[in-house]
Design an enzyme around this catalytic site. Structure first.
Site, PDB file in Angstrom:
ATOM      1  N   PHE A 121       2.202 -10.663  30.885  1.00 15.24           N
ATOM      2  CA  PHE A 121       1.725 -11.387  29.707  1.00 15.24           C
ATOM      3  C   PHE A 121       2.200 -12.834  29.829  1.00 15.24           C
ATOM      4  CE2 PHE A 121       0.211 -10.154  25.290  1.00 15.24           C
ATOM      5  CZ  PHE A 121      -0.661  -9.178  25.718  1.00 15.24           C
ATOM      6  N   GLN A 234       0.787 -19.855  14.856  1.00 18.72           N
ATOM      7  CA  GLN A 234       0.240 -19.627  16.193  1.00 18.72           C
ATOM      8  C   GLN A 234      -1.277 -19.464  16.159  1.00 18.72           C
ATOM      9  OE1 GLN A 234       1.235 -15.890  18.640  1.00 18.72           O
ATOM     10  NE2 GLN A 234       2.016 -17.567  19.884  1.00 18.72           N
ATOM     11  N   HIS A 236      -3.953 -18.217  18.366  1.00 12.03           N
ATOM     12  CA  HIS A 236      -4.105 -17.433  19.593  1.00 12.03           C
ATOM     13  C   HIS A 236      -5.267 -18.026  20.369  1.00 12.03           C
ATOM     14  CE1 HIS A 236      -4.769 -14.103  22.317  1.00 12.03           C
ATOM     15  NE2 HIS A 236      -3.719 -13.477  21.858  1.00 12.03           N
ATOM     16  N   LEU A 250      -9.676 -10.910  17.385  1.00 13.01           N
ATOM     17  CA  LEU A 250      -8.841 -11.144  18.560  1.00 13.01           C
ATOM     18  C   LEU A 250      -9.406 -10.557  19.851  1.00 13.01           C
ATOM     19  CD1 LEU A 250      -6.053 -12.466  19.138  1.00 13.01           C
ATOM     20  CD2 LEU A 250      -5.209 -10.140  19.399  1.00 13.01           C
ATOM     21  N   GLU A 253      -4.557 -10.754  24.729  1.00 12.79           N
ATOM     22  CA  GLU A 253      -4.032 -11.478  25.878  1.00 12.79           C
ATOM     23  C   GLU A 253      -3.954 -10.566  27.105  1.00 12.79           C
ATOM     24  OE1 GLU A 253      -0.692 -13.939  24.916  1.00 12.79           O
ATOM     25  OE2 GLU A 253       0.056 -13.934  26.965  1.00 12.79           O
ATOM     26  N   ARG A 284       0.906 -19.382  24.830  1.00 18.43           N
ATOM     27  CA  ARG A 284      -0.276 -19.429  23.968  1.00 18.43           C
ATOM     28  C   ARG A 284      -0.573 -20.829  23.439  1.00 18.43           C
ATOM     29  NH1 ARG A 284       0.345 -13.727  20.593  1.00 18.43           N
ATOM     30  NH2 ARG A 284      -0.254 -12.465  22.380  1.00 18.43           N
ATOM     31  N   HIS A 349      -3.429 -16.673  14.125  1.00 17.75           N
ATOM     32  CA  HIS A 349      -3.017 -15.338  14.534  1.00 17.75           C
ATOM     33  C   HIS A 349      -1.676 -14.894  13.970  1.00 17.75           C
ATOM     34  CE1 HIS A 349      -2.861 -11.884  17.138  1.00 17.75           C
ATOM     35  NE2 HIS A 349      -1.785 -12.309  17.764  1.00 17.75           N
ATOM     36  N   ARG A 384       5.523 -18.088  19.687  1.00 20.80           N
ATOM     37  CA  ARG A 384       5.894 -16.709  20.034  1.00 20.80           C
ATOM     38  C   ARG A 384       5.225 -16.288  21.330  1.00 20.80           C
ATOM     39  NH1 ARG A 384       3.528 -11.551  19.330  1.00 20.80           N
ATOM     40  NH2 ARG A 384       1.765 -12.386  18.176  1.00 20.80           N
TER      41      ARG A 384
HETATM   42  C1  LIG Z   1      -5.329  -8.301  16.371  1.00 23.82           C
HETATM   43  C2  LIG Z   1      -3.861  -8.463  16.596  1.00 23.82           C
HETATM   44  C3  LIG Z   1      -3.289  -8.069  17.807  1.00 23.82           C
HETATM   45  C4  LIG Z   1      -1.926  -8.211  18.033  1.00 23.82           C
HETATM   46  N1  LIG Z   1      -1.404  -7.789  19.225  1.00 23.82           N
HETATM   47  C5  LIG Z   1      -0.053  -7.862  19.424  1.00 23.82           C
HETATM   48  C6  LIG Z   1       0.537  -7.371  20.627  1.00 23.82           C
HETATM   49  O1  LIG Z   1      -0.143  -6.851  21.511  1.00 23.82           O
HETATM   50  N2  LIG Z   1       1.875  -7.461  20.774  1.00 23.82           N
HETATM   51  C7  LIG Z   1       2.663  -8.001  19.805  1.00 23.82           C
HETATM   52  O2  LIG Z   1       3.860  -8.025  19.995  1.00 23.82           O
HETATM   53  N3  LIG Z   1       2.130  -8.469  18.658  1.00 23.82           N
HETATM   54  C8  LIG Z   1       0.787  -8.425  18.442  1.00 23.82           C
HETATM   55  N4  LIG Z   1       0.264  -8.889  17.269  1.00 23.82           N
HETATM   56  C9  LIG Z   1       1.146  -9.351  16.215  1.00 23.82           C
HETATM   57  C10 LIG Z   1       1.755  -8.158  15.506  1.00 23.82           C
HETATM   58  O3  LIG Z   1       0.825  -7.117  15.451  1.00 23.82           O
HETATM   59  C11 LIG Z   1       2.161  -8.493  14.084  1.00 23.82           C
HETATM   60  O4  LIG Z   1       2.897  -9.649  14.078  1.00 23.82           O
HETATM   61  C12 LIG Z   1       3.012  -7.359  13.533  1.00 23.82           C
HETATM   62  O5  LIG Z   1       2.316  -6.147  13.609  1.00 23.82           O
HETATM   63  C13 LIG Z   1       3.473  -7.611  12.125  1.00 23.82           C
HETATM   64  O6  LIG Z   1       4.179  -6.475  11.711  1.00 23.82           O
HETATM   65  P1  LIG Z   1       4.970  -6.418  10.357  1.00 23.82           P
HETATM   66  O7  LIG Z   1       5.642  -5.098  10.317  1.00 23.82           O
HETATM   67  O8  LIG Z   1       5.786  -7.643  10.205  1.00 23.82           O
HETATM   68  O9  LIG Z   1       3.837  -6.491   9.264  1.00 23.82           O
HETATM   69  P2  LIG Z   1       2.486  -5.655   9.087  1.00 23.82           P
HETATM   70  O10 LIG Z   1       2.282  -4.619  10.105  1.00 23.82           O
HETATM   71  O11 LIG Z   1       1.421  -6.623   8.881  1.00 23.82           O
HETATM   72  O12 LIG Z   1       2.733  -4.939   7.734  1.00 23.82           O
HETATM   73  C14 LIG Z   1       2.792  -5.650   6.531  1.00 23.82           C
HETATM   74  C15 LIG Z   1       2.948  -4.653   5.437  1.00 23.82           C
HETATM   75  O13 LIG Z   1       3.298  -5.301   4.244  1.00 23.82           O
HETATM   76  C16 LIG Z   1       2.528  -4.816   3.185  1.00 23.82           C
HETATM   77  N5  LIG Z   1       2.471  -5.842   2.149  1.00 23.82           N
HETATM   78  C17 LIG Z   1       2.163  -7.150   2.290  1.00 23.82           C
HETATM   79  N6  LIG Z   1       2.242  -7.764   1.101  1.00 23.82           N
HETATM   80  C18 LIG Z   1       2.615  -6.821   0.200  1.00 23.82           C
HETATM   81  C19 LIG Z   1       2.843  -6.834  -1.203  1.00 23.82           C
HETATM   82  N7  LIG Z   1       2.707  -7.947  -1.929  1.00 23.82           N
HETATM   83  N8  LIG Z   1       3.193  -5.682  -1.815  1.00 23.82           N
HETATM   84  C20 LIG Z   1       3.320  -4.529  -1.094  1.00 23.82           C
HETATM   85  N9  LIG Z   1       3.111  -4.473   0.224  1.00 23.82           N
HETATM   86  C21 LIG Z   1       2.763  -5.600   0.858  1.00 23.82           C
HETATM   87  C22 LIG Z   1       1.217  -4.482   3.816  1.00 23.82           C
HETATM   88  O14 LIG Z   1       0.491  -3.579   3.042  1.00 23.82           O
HETATM   89  C23 LIG Z   1       1.685  -3.872   5.123  1.00 23.82           C
HETATM   90  O15 LIG Z   1       2.009  -2.528   4.947  1.00 23.82           O
HETATM   91  C24 LIG Z   1      -1.114  -8.771  17.035  1.00 23.82           C
HETATM   92  C25 LIG Z   1      -1.682  -9.158  15.832  1.00 23.82           C
HETATM   93  C26 LIG Z   1      -3.028  -9.022  15.599  1.00 23.82           C
HETATM   94  C27 LIG Z   1      -3.603  -9.477  14.319  1.00 23.82           C
END
Ligand SMILES: Cc1cc2nc3c(=O)[nH]c(=O)nc-3n(C[C@H](O)[C@H](O)[C@H](O)COP(=O)(O)OP(=O)(O)OC[C@H]3O[C@@H](n4cnc5c(N)ncnc54)[C@H](O)[C@@H]3O)c2cc1C
Ligand code: SF4
Ligand code: SF4
Ligand code: FES
Lengths: 575, 243
Positions: A121, A234, A236, A250, A253, A284, A349, A384
Site C-alpha cells: 500500500f 484526506q 483520497h 471509493l 488503493e 495519498r 475520504h 494518513r
Molecule cells: C470506502 C472506504 C474504504 C476504506 N478503506 C479502508 C482501508 O482499506 N483501510 C483502512 O485502514 N481504512 C479504510 N477506510 C477508513 C476506515 O474505514 C474508517 O476510517 C474507519 O472505519 C472509521 O471507523 P470508526 O470506528 O472510527 O467509525 P465508524 O466505523 O464510521 O463508526 C462510527 C459509528 O458511530 C456512530 N455514530 C456517529 N454519530 C453518532 C451519534 N450522534 N449518535 C450515535 N451514534 C453515532 C455510527 O452510527 C457508527 O456506528 C475506508 C473508508 C471508506 C469510506
C-alpha cells in the site's frame, strides 16, 4: 416537558464501528456495564466499507518488517505532525490486535505457508496490509460484532446522541433520540467513549455515508474538549467520476497496491513526474494532488479524471483480489476493469483531525470523555497512510475501553448528577424545527454547504478562497437557525438532518479556520499561496480548536517532543 | 429532460398508500438516488435506510417493481421507464415507516447461534483452500433479502421455527471454519429448523453477493445433520477431519 426513558451504564460507547465495538468489548471484558449506541443498525457503520486492508507489521510476507519501520512510515506519511506516542503504540500493538481478530474468527487471505497474507500500500515500506480480498472492513466488523454480542453489552441501535451532559467538569451522561420513534432517551454514565467516525458529508464529492456528519467532533467541542489538526482532511486520490450518480465512491488503493497504473489522456504515466521513486504507491496527499494537477492542466480523462488500469494483471487475478471493484465498475459504470481502465478523481475520504486525546488512555481534555478511531486526532498527523485506520481502530479502541473502565472504576456510583436544565435545553433545541413554519429546507442548506466546502476548502486552498468560504459558512449558519420540516417525529430523515447540519457547520468552520491559520503546505493541506513546508514555524505546532464563551477559538500548541531513540528511527531512513 | 415516475409506498403499521413522484433522470442513476431526490425536493420525511450507496452494507433493501433488491444497486435505466416504478418495503418484516422495516428479529436469532469456538491450544496455521468455504459465507452484507424471499418466513411466517437462509449460512460459516470445534447440529435440527428448507433456491437467486446459499451451505448442512442422525460416528469423524 415530555417524558423520556433513562438507561444507566458505567460506560456509554457512542459508535459501533471498529473503534466503538473494540472499545465496548474491552470494557465489557473488564467487567464494566457497557451500553453501545449507534445511529444505524449494528454492522452498518463505516468500517463495513473499508476495503484494502489493515496495516500491521506482522512480517509474514516481507520478513524485514517490524514496528520501527511501521512507525517510521507512519510518521513520514503524516509529515511528522503525528503524536509520536500514538504512532509508536499503534505500530507496536497492531500485530497483536490483528492476530486477535483471527482468534475471534476472522478469516484473512493466506500466504502459501498458511499465515495471514499482506499486500503493498502507498507509503508502507513493506507489504503490510492484512486483507480479505477487498472487503477487509466487512470481515473486521462482523468479527467484532460476533464477539461483541456475546460479551454482555447492551446495544442501542438506530439511536442518535445529540448532547453530552456534564456534572461540573466531569462527564455524566448523553442525551439523544430513537430514530424510529423520535422519542428522547437519556444515558447516565461515568465515562463516555466517542467512536463516531468522520466528517465527509460536509463535502459533496465523498466516499462517506450519511452518518459522517461530524457528530462526535461536535459533541466533544460542545462539551469543552479540544479538537486538533482539523485542516487535515484526506482527499483520497481515487474516487469514481462517472456516472454522476456514483461520483466520489471509493476505488480502493488496493488497485494500486496490486499494480494499478495511473495515466493521463496522453497515455503518460504521470506519477513519474511527481514521485519517480514510489510512483502510484506514493502517499495519498501526493497522488491526489498529482491527479488534480493533471486534470487542471488539461490532461484529464473524458470525464475529468485520470485513468487507472489494472487489466494487465489478468482477469482471474483481478476478480480474485479485487472482486468488489470488479462488480462496482461493472454494475455502476458498465466498465470491465479486467479489460479497460477506470476513471478516477480525488474524493473526500477521511479526517486526520479530531478530538485531542492522551495516547495511553485516549482521554480527551474533558474528564470522563474518551475518543478513539477516526473521531480522535493526532495519530495520523497531516496525512494518513492507507490501512492505518483499521489498525488504529483496534489499537486505540481497545485502549479506550481500558482507559474508560479504569476511570469509571474510580468514580462513586452516586456522585454524578444530571442537570435537568441541560436536558430541557436539549429538548427545546431539537424541537425547534417544528416551530418554524417559514424556515428553510435543511436539504437545501446541506447542499449549499457541500458546494461551499468543495469550492473553498478543497484540495487546493488559498487565503482568499478560505476567507470567502468562512463568509459563506457564516451565511449558512444564519440560514440554518430557522429550519423547517414536515411530517411526524417517526423515522424522519428531514428532522434528523436539522441537528446533523449543525454539527456539519461547526466541523466545517473548524476545518476552514484551521486551514486559514496554517500558512504552509503539509500533507493533505495544500496552500497554493504557501506552497512549501515551514518546518521552523508550522512544523512545530498543532492547530487547536476549542469553544470559548460560545465562540470558536483557534490557537496552536507545541507538538509533543519525541525522545531521541525515536527521532533516530524517524531520521534514519529506517528499513 | 426525461423523468422516472416513482410510486413509493408511504405509511406505517397503521396502513399507508402509494405516492407518485416525478424524478428527473440522470445518467447512471440508481433507485436510491431517486429516493434521495424525493427527500430533498418533495417529502423530507420519506424514511429510507442506506449507508454505503455502493452495495457493500446491505442497508437499503426494498422491493422494486416487486423484486427484492438493494436500491443502491438497481440502475433506473435497467427498468421499464415507460411505466411507474414501484418501491415497497420488504414484506417479511413488520413496517416501521415507509421503506423502513423492523429487522430486529434477525439480530435476536443471530445471538442464539453458538459463536466461533476454537480449541484452547490452537495452531493458527490455515491454508487458503481451507478458508475459502467460510470466506464465501462471510461475504454476507446482511441485507436480509434472502430472509425476505424465503417462503417459510414470507408466506408461512415460521419465524419461531426457522432461522432463515441468512442464519443458515452464518451457522455454516462457523461449522466450516477450519479451526472451529463446536457442534451446532443439534441446534440446526432443532430450533434453527433446517428441516423446513425444501431447497427452492429463491434465497440464492436474490443474494446480491452471489453467495451459493443452498448449494454450498444448506445442502451440506443437511447432509451433515442427516449423517449424524443415522451415523453418529461419521459426524465425529468429520469434526475430527476438520481439525
Ligand atoms: C470506502 C472506504 C474504504 C476504506 N478503506 C479502508 C482501508 O482499506 N483501510 C483502512 O485502514 N481504512 C479504510 N477506510 C477508513 C476506515 O474505514 C474508517 O476510517 C474507519 O472505519 C472509521 O471507523 P470508526 O470506528 O472510527 O467509525 P465508524 O466505523 O464510521 O463508526 C462510527 C459509528 O458511530 C456512530 N455514530 C456517529 N454519530 C453518532 C451519534 N450522534 N449518535 C450515535 N451514534 C453515532 C455510527 O452510527 C457508527 O456506528 C475506508 C473508508 C471508506 C469510506
Ligand atoms: S432454499 Fe430453503 S432457505 Fe432458501 S428460500 Fe428456499 S426454502 Fe428458504
Ligand atoms: S446471504 Fe446474501 S441475501 Fe442473504 S443477507 Fe447475506 S448478502 Fe443478503
Ligand atoms: S446503501 Fe449500502 S447496500 Fe445499498
Amino acid at each position: 416537558m415530555e417524558k423520556y426513558e433513562t438507561h444507566k451504564h458505567d460506560i456509554i460507547v457512542i459508535g459501533a464501528g471498529g473503534a466503538g465495538l473494540r472499545a465496548a468489548i474491552d470494557a465489557s471484558a473488564r467487567g464494566a456495564s457497557v451500553g453501545l449506541v449507534c445511529k444505524s443498525l449494528l454492522g452498518k457503520a463505516h468500517t463495513v466499507m473499508a476495503e484494502g486492508g489493515v496495516a500491521a507489521a506482522l512480517a509474514n510476507v516481507d520478513t524485514g518488517d517490524g514496528w520501527k519501520t511501521h512507525f517510521h512510515d507512519t510518521m513520514h506519511g503524516g509529515k511528522l505532525l503525528n503524536n509520536w506516542r500514538m504512532a509508536q503504540i499503534h505500530a507496536q500493538e497492531a500485530p497483536e490486535r490483528v492476530e486477535e481478530l483471527e482468534h475471534w474468527g476472522a478469516l484473512f487471505d493466506r500466504t502459501k505457508e498458511g499465515k495471514i497474507n499482506q499486500r503493498a500500500f502507498g507509503g508502507h515500506t513493506w507489504k503490510r496490509l492484512a486483507h480479505i480480498g477487498d472487503r477487509t472492513g466487512l470481515e473486521m466488523i462482523r468479527t467484532l460484532q460476533d464477539r461483541g454480542i456475546h460479551s454482555g453489552m447492551d446495544v442501542y441501535m438506530e439511536c442518535t446522541i445529540t448532547h453530552l451532559l456534564k456534572d461540573g467538569e466531569r462527564i455524566s451522561g448523553a442525551f439523544g433520540y430513537w430514530r424510529e420513534s423520535g422519542r428522547f432517551v437519556l444515558f447516565q454514565a461515568k465515562a463516555i467513549i466517542l467512536a463516531t467516525g468522520g466528517i465527509g458529508k460536509s463535502y459533496k464529492v465523498t466516499s462517506n455515508s450519511w452518518e459522517y456528519t461530524g457528530d462526535g467532533h461536535t459533541l466533544a467541542y460542545d462539551a469543552g474538549a479540544d479538537l486538533i489538526d482539523m485542516e487535515f482532511v484526506q482527499f483520497h486520490p481515487t474516487g469514481m467520476v462517472w456516472p454522476p450518480s456514483v461520483k466520489g465512491i471509493l476505488v480502493t488503493e488496493a488497485v494500486r497496491g496490486e499494480g494499478g497504473i495511473l495515466t493521463n489522456r496522453e497515455g503518460k504515466r504521470f506519477m513519474e513526474k511527481y514521485d519517480p521513486e514510489r510512483m502510484e504507491l506514493s502517499t495519498r496527499d501526493i497522488v491526489a494532488r498529482s491527479i488534480y494537477t493533471e486534470v487542471l492542466e488539461g490532461r484529464g480523462s473524458p470525464h475529468g479524471g485520470a485513468f487507472l488500469d489494472i487489466s494487465h494483471r489478468g482477469g482471474d487475478y483481478v476478480k480474485k483480489k479485487l472482486p468488489s471493484m470488479y462488480h462496482q465498475f461493472k454494475e455502476f459504470a458498465e466498465i470491465d476493469i479486467t479489460k479497460e481502465p477506470m476513471e478516477v478523481f480525488p474524493t473526500t475520504h477521511y479526517v486526520m483531525g479530531g478530538v485531542r486525546v492522551d495516547a495511553e488512555t485516549t482521554v480527551s481534555t474533558v474528564p470522563g470523555l474518551f475518543a478513539a478511531g477516526e473521531v480522535a486526532g493526532g495519530m495520523h498527523g497531516a496525512n494518513r497512510l492507507g490501512g492505518n485506520s483499521l489498525s488504529d481502530l483496534l489499537v486505540f479502541g481497545r485502549r479506550a475501553g481500558q482507559g474508560a473502565t479504569e476511570y469509571a472504576n474510580k468514580i462513586n456510583d452516586n456522585s454524578l448528577s444530571i442537570d435537568d436544565a441541560e436536558i430541557e435545553k436539549a429538548v427545546k433545541e431539537m424541537l425547534e424545527p417544528y416551530e418554524n413554519p417559514h424556515g428553510e429546507n435543511p436539504y437545501t442548506i446541506h447542499q449549499a454547504l457541500q458546494e461551499a466546502m468543495g469550492e473553498y476548502v478543497g484540495v487546493f486552498r488559498t487565503h482568499e478562497k478560505i476567507s470567502e468560504g468562512i463568509e459563506e459558512l457564516e451565511i449558512l449558519k444564519e440560514r440554518a437557525v430557522t429550519l423547517k420540516i414536515e411530517g411526524s417525529r417517526m423515522f424522519n430523515p428531514g428532522w434528523h438532518l436539522c441537528k446533523d447540519l449543525k454539527s456539519m457547520l461547526i466541523v466545517s468552520e473548524a476545518i476552514a479556520r484551521c486551514a486559514l491559520q496554517r500558512e504552509e503546505s503539509r500533507g493533505a493541506h495544500s496552500r497554493v499561496d504557501f506552497p512549501g513546508y515551514d518546518d521552523e514555524k508550522w512544523g512545530k505546532v498543532n492547530s487547536v480548536i476549542s469553544k470559548d464563551n460560545g465562540n470558536m477559538k483557534i490557537s496552536t500548541s507545541p507538538l509533543p517532543q519525541m525522545p531521541e531513540e525515536l527521532k533516530s528511527i524517524v531520521d534514519g531512513g529506517y528499513k | 429532460m426525461s423523468v422516472a415516475r416513482m410510486r413509493v409506498y408511504r405509511g406505517d403499521s397503521e396502513g399507508g398508500r402509494e405516492m407518485e413522484y416525478e424524478v428527473p433522470l440522470e445518467e447512471g442513476m440508481v433507485v436510491l438516488d431517486a429516493l434521495h431526490f424525493i427527500q430533498a425536493n418533495y417529502d423530507g420525511d420519506l424514511a429510507v435506510r442506506w449507508n454505503c450507496k455502493a452495495a457493500k452494507c446491505g442497508s437499503c433493501s426494498a422491493e422494486v417493481n416487486g423484486m427484492p433488491s438493494l436500491t443502491c444497486k438497481i440502475r433506473l435505466d435497467t427498468l421499464p421507464l415507460h411505466q411507474p416504478i414501484t418501491v415497497y418495503p420488504i414484506k417479511t418484516f413488520p413496517i416501521i415507516k415507509d421503506l423502513v422495516t423492523d429487522v430486529s428479529w434477525n439480530y435476536e436469532v443471530r445471538k442464539k447461534i453458538q459463536p466461533f469456538t476454537p480449541a484452547p491450544d490452537t495452531d493458527w496455521t490455515m491454508y487458503q483452500e481451507d478458508v475459502e468455504r467460510s470466506q464465501e459465507f462471510r461475504k454476507c452484507i446482511e441485507c436480509f433479502l434472502c430472509q425476505d424471499v424465503c417462503h417459510i418466513l414470507r408466506n408461512h411466517d415460521k419465524k419461531n421455527e426457522f432461522f432463515g437462509p441468512r442464519m443458515m449460512i452464518k451457522m455454516a460459516e462457523f461449522e466450516m471454519h477450519p479451526l472451529d470445534t463446536a457442534d451446532r447440529k443439534e441446534q440446526l435440527r432443532g430450533e434453527a429448523g433446517l428441516g423446513y428448507c425444501n431447497i427452492t433456491k429463491c434465497c440464492t437467486e436474490v443474494c446480491p453477493e452471489g453467495i451459493h446459499i443452498t448449494d454450498n451451505a444448506i445442502i451440506p448442512l443437511k447432509e451433515r445433520v442427516v449423517d449424524t442422525y443415522f451415523d453418529p460416528l461419521s459426524w465425529i469423524f468429520s469434526k475430527f477431519k476438520k481439525n
